[in-house]
Write a protein that holds these residues in place. Structure first.
Motif, PDB file in Angstrom:
ATOM      1  N   PHE A   1      19.851  21.960  -8.716  1.00 29.73           N
ATOM      2  CA  PHE A   1      20.791  21.643  -9.788  1.00 29.73           C
ATOM      3  C   PHE A   1      22.163  22.265  -9.529  1.00 29.73           C
ATOM      4  O   PHE A   1      22.955  22.441 -10.446  1.00 29.73           O
ATOM      5  N   GLY A   2      22.426  22.598  -8.255  1.00 32.01           N
ATOM      6  CA  GLY A   2      23.736  23.103  -7.866  1.00 32.01           C
ATOM      7  C   GLY A   2      23.941  24.579  -8.095  1.00 32.01           C
ATOM      8  O   GLY A   2      25.075  25.064  -8.007  1.00 32.01           O
ATOM      9  N   LEU A   3      22.886  25.311  -8.396  1.00 34.71           N
ATOM     10  CA  LEU A   3      22.999  26.745  -8.685  1.00 34.71           C
ATOM     11  C   LEU A   3      22.795  27.519  -7.390  1.00 34.71           C
ATOM     12  O   LEU A   3      21.679  27.634  -6.888  1.00 34.71           O
ATOM     13  N   LYS A   4      23.879  28.084  -6.875  1.00 35.21           N
ATOM     14  CA  LYS A   4      23.891  28.635  -5.516  1.00 35.21           C
ATOM     15  C   LYS A   4      24.151  30.137  -5.470  1.00 35.21           C
ATOM     16  O   LYS A   4      24.451  30.685  -4.412  1.00 35.21           O
ATOM     17  N   ASN A   5      24.058  30.811  -6.608  1.00 31.50           N
ATOM     18  CA  ASN A   5      24.356  32.250  -6.628  1.00 31.50           C
ATOM     19  C   ASN A   5      23.188  33.044  -7.198  1.00 31.50           C
ATOM     20  O   ASN A   5      23.289  33.679  -8.245  1.00 31.50           O
ATOM     21  N   PRO A   6      22.038  33.048  -6.491  1.00 29.39           N
ATOM     22  CA  PRO A   6      20.883  33.786  -7.002  1.00 29.39           C
ATOM     23  C   PRO A   6      21.031  35.285  -6.772  1.00 29.39           C
ATOM     24  O   PRO A   6      21.577  35.718  -5.757  1.00 29.39           O
ATOM     25  N   LEU A   7      20.547  36.062  -7.708  1.00 29.97           N
ATOM     26  CA  LEU A   7      20.460  37.505  -7.541  1.00 29.97           C
ATOM     27  C   LEU A   7      19.045  37.839  -7.083  1.00 29.97           C
ATOM     28  O   LEU A   7      18.074  37.284  -7.586  1.00 29.97           O
ATOM     29  N   LYS A   8      18.948  38.757  -6.149  1.00 29.35           N
ATOM     30  CA  LYS A   8      17.654  39.078  -5.562  1.00 29.35           C
ATOM     31  C   LYS A   8      16.732  39.730  -6.589  1.00 29.35           C
ATOM     32  O   LYS A   8      17.179  40.480  -7.450  1.00 29.35           O
ATOM     33  N   ALA A   9      15.442  39.422  -6.454  1.00 30.05           N
ATOM     34  CA  ALA A   9      14.453  40.013  -7.340  1.00 30.05           C
ATOM     35  C   ALA A   9      14.489  41.532  -7.225  1.00 30.05           C
ATOM     36  O   ALA A   9      14.551  42.087  -6.128  1.00 30.05           O
TER      37      ALA A   9
ATOM     38  N   SER B   1      19.387  35.047 -12.260  1.00 27.69           N
ATOM     39  CA  SER B   1      18.497  36.174 -11.978  1.00 27.69           C
ATOM     40  C   SER B   1      17.067  35.803 -12.337  1.00 27.69           C
ATOM     41  O   SER B   1      16.803  35.300 -13.437  1.00 27.69           O
ATOM     42  N   ASP B   2      16.139  36.050 -11.407  1.00 30.91           N
ATOM     43  CA  ASP B   2      14.722  35.816 -11.682  1.00 30.91           C
ATOM     44  C   ASP B   2      13.893  36.594 -10.668  1.00 30.91           C
ATOM     45  O   ASP B   2      14.362  36.900  -9.562  1.00 30.91           O
ATOM     46  N   LEU B   3      12.661  36.883 -11.048  1.00 31.18           N
ATOM     47  CA  LEU B   3      11.772  37.632 -10.154  1.00 31.18           C
ATOM     48  C   LEU B   3      11.272  36.790  -8.991  1.00 31.18           C
ATOM     49  O   LEU B   3      10.930  37.319  -7.939  1.00 31.18           O
ATOM     50  N   TYR B   4      11.226  35.443  -9.184  1.00 31.89           N
ATOM     51  CA  TYR B   4      10.585  34.584  -8.200  1.00 31.89           C
ATOM     52  C   TYR B   4      11.599  33.808  -7.354  1.00 31.89           C
ATOM     53  O   TYR B   4      12.354  32.985  -7.890  1.00 31.89           O
ATOM     54  N   PRO B   5      11.600  34.009  -6.037  1.00 34.02           N
ATOM     55  CA  PRO B   5      12.479  33.193  -5.173  1.00 34.02           C
ATOM     56  C   PRO B   5      12.195  31.706  -5.298  1.00 34.02           C
ATOM     57  O   PRO B   5      13.101  30.883  -5.144  1.00 34.02           O
TER      58      PRO B   5
ATOM     59  N   ALA C   1      25.058  43.924  -9.711  1.00 35.02           N
ATOM     60  CA  ALA C   1      25.312  42.684  -8.983  1.00 35.02           C
ATOM     61  C   ALA C   1      26.361  41.837  -9.698  1.00 35.02           C
ATOM     62  O   ALA C   1      27.221  41.221  -9.054  1.00 35.02           O
ATOM     63  N   ALA C   2      26.302  41.786 -11.028  1.00 36.92           N
ATOM     64  CA  ALA C   2      27.289  41.020 -11.780  1.00 36.92           C
ATOM     65  C   ALA C   2      28.683  41.611 -11.604  1.00 36.92           C
ATOM     66  O   ALA C   2      29.676  40.884 -11.487  1.00 36.92           O
ATOM     67  N   LYS C   3      28.770  42.929 -11.557  1.00 32.81           N
ATOM     68  CA  LYS C   3      30.074  43.571 -11.362  1.00 32.81           C
ATOM     69  C   LYS C   3      30.578  43.356  -9.943  1.00 32.81           C
ATOM     70  O   LYS C   3      31.780  43.134  -9.722  1.00 32.81           O
ATOM     71  N   ALA C   4      29.660  43.400  -8.983  1.00 32.29           N
ATOM     72  CA  ALA C   4      30.068  43.183  -7.593  1.00 32.29           C
ATOM     73  C   ALA C   4      30.625  41.782  -7.384  1.00 32.29           C
ATOM     74  O   ALA C   4      31.498  41.562  -6.537  1.00 32.29           O
ATOM     75  N   ALA C   5      30.143  40.828  -8.173  1.00 26.06           N
ATOM     76  CA  ALA C   5      30.583  39.437  -8.042  1.00 26.06           C
ATOM     77  C   ALA C   5      31.871  39.154  -8.804  1.00 26.06           C
ATOM     78  O   ALA C   5      32.424  38.050  -8.708  1.00 26.06           O
ATOM     79  N   THR C   6      32.361  40.153  -9.549  1.00 23.22           N
ATOM     80  CA  THR C   6      33.512  39.914 -10.425  1.00 23.22           C
ATOM     81  C   THR C   6      34.567  41.018 -10.301  1.00 23.22           C
ATOM     82  O   THR C   6      35.173  41.401 -11.291  1.00 23.22           O
ATOM     83  N   GLU C   7      34.755  41.501  -9.093  1.00 26.31           N
ATOM     84  CA  GLU C   7      35.769  42.537  -8.828  1.00 26.31           C
ATOM     85  C   GLU C   7      35.576  43.769  -9.718  1.00 26.31           C
ATOM     86  O   GLU C   7      36.536  44.412 -10.134  1.00 26.31           O
ATOM     87  N   GLY C   8      34.297  44.048 -10.016  1.00 22.99           N
ATOM     88  CA  GLY C   8      33.977  45.256 -10.754  1.00 22.99           C
ATOM     89  C   GLY C   8      34.015  45.132 -12.265  1.00 22.99           C
ATOM     90  O   GLY C   8      33.667  46.085 -12.977  1.00 22.99           O
ATOM     91  N   ARG C   9      34.408  43.957 -12.786  1.00 22.33           N
ATOM     92  CA  ARG C   9      34.558  43.825 -14.238  1.00 22.33           C
ATOM     93  C   ARG C   9      33.228  43.638 -14.954  1.00 22.33           C
ATOM     94  O   ARG C   9      32.996  44.203 -16.018  1.00 22.33           O
ATOM     95  N   GLY C  10      32.369  42.783 -14.407  1.00 22.22           N
ATOM     96  CA  GLY C  10      31.174  42.319 -15.098  1.00 22.22           C
ATOM     97  C   GLY C  10      31.340  40.861 -15.479  1.00 22.22           C
ATOM     98  O   GLY C  10      32.459  40.323 -15.533  1.00 22.22           O
ATOM     99  N   ALA C  11      30.242  40.203 -15.749  1.00 21.87           N
ATOM    100  CA  ALA C  11      30.272  38.783 -16.120  1.00 21.87           C
ATOM    101  C   ALA C  11      30.982  38.594 -17.453  1.00 21.87           C
ATOM    102  O   ALA C  11      31.015  39.490 -18.296  1.00 21.87           O
ATOM    103  N   ASP C  12      31.561  37.431 -17.626  1.00 20.82           N
ATOM    104  CA  ASP C  12      32.174  37.090 -18.918  1.00 20.82           C
ATOM    105  C   ASP C  12      31.102  36.823 -19.970  1.00 20.82           C
ATOM    106  O   ASP C  12      31.291  37.109 -21.151  1.00 20.82           O
ATOM    107  N   VAL C  13      29.974  36.266 -19.508  1.00 21.10           N
ATOM    108  CA  VAL C  13      28.890  35.896 -20.413  1.00 21.10           C
ATOM    109  C   VAL C  13      27.564  36.226 -19.751  1.00 21.10           C
ATOM    110  O   VAL C  13      27.391  36.021 -18.543  1.00 21.10           O
ATOM    111  N   ALA C  14      26.616  36.721 -20.536  1.00 18.53           N
ATOM    112  CA  ALA C  14      25.232  36.841 -20.083  1.00 18.53           C
ATOM    113  C   ALA C  14      24.341  36.098 -21.075  1.00 18.53           C
ATOM    114  O   ALA C  14      24.456  36.298 -22.285  1.00 18.53           O
TER     115      ALA C  14
END
Length: 348
Positions: free
Chosen positions: A210-218, A197-201, A225-238
């Motif tokens: 560096f292989g990071l292919k899952n950006p969240l939109k500014a 996640s970042d403000l700047y595209p 967004a984290a819940k949508a990517a994890t079947e509604g659970r939320g990320a394991d780590v932030a």
């Protein structure tokens, strides 16, 4: 020699100062590259440290003088220097909490005045206990710029090792400046799915290298967004790779019950609000990771040196290079990040 001298809050001046004298066991290093770290900026802008001082600790260069008794290093060796080394024997060292060791807090590199790293200068004195345990030889084929990342990579590596990530976990990294990308890239290396996640595209474009292919939109709701990517659970780590205590609650909201939030950039004392019920009833963990760990020195050296040609060319994070005479401009740019600014280095 020339140096960027901290004279008070928001007051850095390029001045002529004496080259540091060295004693037995010390070495004198001519700086090639020194990165500007967020902790340097906080010290400059908050007045947390007395003046005058010469900051800068993400450094690499060449030994130009060795003190009596130095046998493992010689004039001409290319090196990077950690500015902190723990004693290895105290209570905190035995608990592997090296950053809390009193000796660790004793800075061992200086360009003059109170020891504060000194990398924003032409030469630094590396003191004997750093020469013994915190001075690293750089292979001939590795650029100084790559080697200057060893210390910040160690701090990030420590945070990722603390988490013991598994391939089935999802990690959200908030902030994609140089440190955020390092954290995300190291998390990705474990096999975990990494959301960034970042403000700047523009920063997401660098992260993609560096292989990071899952950006969240500014501007997107990060927790949703984290819940949508994890079947509604939320990320394991932030992981919070930017300061701002208001982000702590956002990170807590973005993780699942039983998840973990790591504060990485919250290096100023203050107060922050979060829901204590989320810690108790949802069993969410709020934790911190600060500075480097001597336990990982060899692993990090190998990662930085071998990685230069194998996907971890950290020089790609450098967006701006300034001469020492333009150090004030460099610090100003680093203090006011732009869409196209990433790691900013000073090269005397």
């Amino acid at each position: 020699m020339r140096a960027a001298v901290y004279r008070g809050v928001n007051d850095v001046r390029v001045e002529t100062v004496p080259v540091p004298e060295i004693g037995p066991g010390d070495v004198l290093v001519k700086i090639n590259t020194c990165g500007i770290c967020g902790t340097d900026l906080k010290k400059i802008h908050t007045g947390s440290h007395s003046a005058p001082r010469i900051f800068g600790h993400e450094m690499s260069g060449t030994i130009v003088r060795v003190g009596e008794g130095v046998t493992n290093f010689a004039v001409g060796d290319r090196v990077m220097a950690y500015h902190h080394v723990p004693c290895g024997d105290c209570f905190y060292c035995r608990k592997q909490t090296f950053a809390q060791c009193d000796s660790y807090k004793n800075v061992g590199c200086t360009a003059g005045f109170a020891p504060s790293g000194g990398g924003f200068a032409e030469y630094i004195r590396v003191m004997s206990w750093i020469v013994g345990r915190g001075l690293v030889k750089i292979p001939d084929e590795i650029p100084f710029e790559q080697a200057a990342f060893i210390e910040p990579v160690n701090t990030c590596y420590k945070a990722i090792e603390l988490l013991s990530l598994r391939p089935d976990e999802t990690v959200l990294v908030i902030g994609q400046g140089p440190i955020g990308i390092l954290l995300a890239a190291l998390a990705h290396r474990t096999g975990a799915t990494v959301l960034t996640s970042d403000l700047y595209p523009e920063r997401h474009a660098v992260a993609a290298k560096f292989g990071l292919k899952n950006p969240l939109k500014a501007g997107e709701n990060v927790a949703a967004a984290a819940k949508a990517a994890t079947e509604g659970r939320g990320a394991d780590v932030a992981l919070l790779a930017v300061g701002g205590n208001g982000l702590i609650q956002i990170a807590m909201d973005a993780i699942r019950p039983g998840g973990r939030v790591v504060l990485f950039a919250q290096t100023q004392h203050g107060e922050a609000g979060f829901d204590p019920g989320a810690v108790c009833m949802d069993e969410k963990t709020l934790m911190g990771s600060y500075s480097s760990s001597v336990s990982f020195n060899e692993d990090v050296n190998r990662l930085v040196f071998e990685g230069y040609r194998n996907g971890f060319d950290f020089t790609r994070l450098i967006s701006h290079r300034f001469s020492l005479e333009d150090a004030v401009k460099a610090i100003d740019l680093a203090s006011h990040p732009q869409a196209d600014s990433m790691k900013i280095v000073i090269q005397p």
